[in-house]
Design an enzyme around this catalytic site. Structure first.
Site, mmCIF file in Angstrom:
data_model
loop_
_atom_site.group_PDB
_atom_site.id
_atom_site.type_symbol
_atom_site.label_atom_id
_atom_site.label_comp_id
_atom_site.label_asym_id
_atom_site.label_seq_id
_atom_site.Cartn_x
_atom_site.Cartn_y
_atom_site.Cartn_z
ATOM 1 N N ARG A 43 0.808 -1.222 0.000
ATOM 2 C CA ARG A 43 0.000 0.000 0.000
ATOM 3 C C ARG A 43 0.842 1.273 0.000
ATOM 4 N NH1 ARG A 43 -2.990 1.082 4.176
ATOM 5 N NH2 ARG A 43 -2.530 -0.675 5.526
ATOM 6 N N HIS B 124 3.629 1.738 -1.790
ATOM 7 C CA HIS B 124 3.899 2.009 -3.211
ATOM 8 C C HIS B 124 2.656 2.557 -3.908
ATOM 9 C CE1 HIS B 124 6.944 -1.356 -2.559
ATOM 10 N NE2 HIS B 124 7.699 -0.369 -3.002
ATOM 11 N N LYS C 294 9.633 6.533 4.385
ATOM 12 C CA LYS C 294 10.232 5.469 5.199
ATOM 13 C C LYS C 294 11.731 5.386 4.952
ATOM 14 C CE LYS C 294 9.885 1.053 4.217
ATOM 15 N NZ LYS C 294 11.288 0.552 4.279
ATOM 16 N N SER D 33 8.329 -4.169 1.554
ATOM 17 C CA SER D 33 8.337 -5.432 0.806
ATOM 18 C C SER D 33 8.975 -6.541 1.632
ATOM 19 C CB SER D 33 9.090 -5.250 -0.515
ATOM 20 O OG SER D 33 8.489 -4.235 -1.293
#
Length: 283
Positions: free
Chosen positions: A35, A37, A149, A186
């Site tokens: 989410r 990305h 992030k 990821s």
């Protein structure tokens, strides 16, 4: 959405878009989408006529070959998510297309390559700078979107754009978190359900530090210790670094004097998976 694997074909297609005075927003990814990305894709599409995204697992930025080999690949689901989010052009070169020969050059990032991620992942940011420079030259976007992030990566790319005069606006988008507070990544795919639950304490430690600083008015050192003490409860979490830094330079601070915005940055291992997170605090 159209999918392109050739640099030449992508350039031809984008030349036509620019001939029509269409603005181009770009979102680089390595795939294994989540989410976070998708939020970048949606923002890029909202702010530009054409949204271009890339999926390319860049071997130059992995200082650990095992980490590169374990990076999750899920092309079909990634393409579906990209299309649903509003991506117009997806660029998916293979390594031979992108690097016909392995680059000999390295990019010296300076101080940012010596602190935090730079200190623990030698060569990582040089690899990031090379792949991003190539993508910027190929795509020539007006805006490029990155997740907050990776706060240090954003700083590196802003420095790259400034010093090499790329006419590109860098947009840092907010961290997207799971309900538990765990930052979307990821790498989270490699965690068990129990590992994810434990990893949520990484963000809780950052929140502990924020409370110590904003409500309890403790020193930098005491706030840092409070965060580390919180994490020490969890034997499954191995902290690599936990630093309180100036948000603009990412240099470690020892006191709050003259600081208006700071960041708490962390890297830690859970179940052998390296996770990073940060929290920006306005003083």
């Amino acid at each position: 959405m159209i999918s392109i694997t050739s640099i030449q074909q992508l350039r031809l297609h984008l030349a036509e878009e620019k001939r029509k005075n269409h603005s181009v927003g770009f979102v680089p990814t390595m795939g294994a989408l989540h989410r976070g990305h998708i939020s970048l894709i949606k923002q890029a599409k909202a702010e530009n006529t054409v949204c271009v995204a890339s999926i390319f697992v860049n071997p130059l930025q992995f200082n650990n070959p095992e980490d590169f080999n374990k990076y999750p690949i899920q092309r079909e689901s990634d393409m579906k998510l990209m299309s649903e989010a509003g991506c117009d052009i997806l660029f998916m070169p293979d390594v031979a297309e992108f690097y016909p020969t392995r680059p000999n050059m390295k990019i010296d990032i300076g101080l940012l390559d010596q602190i935090l991620e730079g200190a623990h992942r030698p060569g990582h940011f040089s690899g990031v700078a090379i792949v991003v420079s190539k993508l910027f030259h190929i795509i020539e976007p007006g805006k490029a979107y990155f997740g907050q992030k990776d706060i240090q990566q954003v700083a590196v790319i802003r420095q790259l754009v400034s010093e090499l005069n790329f006419p590109i606006e860098i947009i840092a988008c907010p961290i997207i978190r799971e309900e538990s507070g765990l930052a979307m990544s990821s790498r989270n795919m490699r965690l068990s359900a129990q590992g994810k639950a434990v990893a949520a304490n990484i963000y809780k430690a950052l929140s502990v530090i924020e409370k110590q600083i904003k409500q309890d008015k403790v020193t930098v050192s005491d706030a840092q210790h409070a965060g580390k003490n919180y994490l020490n409860q969890f034997k499954e979490i191995e902290v690599e670094y936990l630093e309180i830094v100036a948000a603009d330079t990412l240099e470690a601070i020892t006191e709050y004097a003259d600081q208006t915005k700071i960041a708490v940055c962390i890297a830690a291992y859970v179940e052998g998976v390296r996770l990073i997170d940060n929290l920006v605090i306005i003083l």
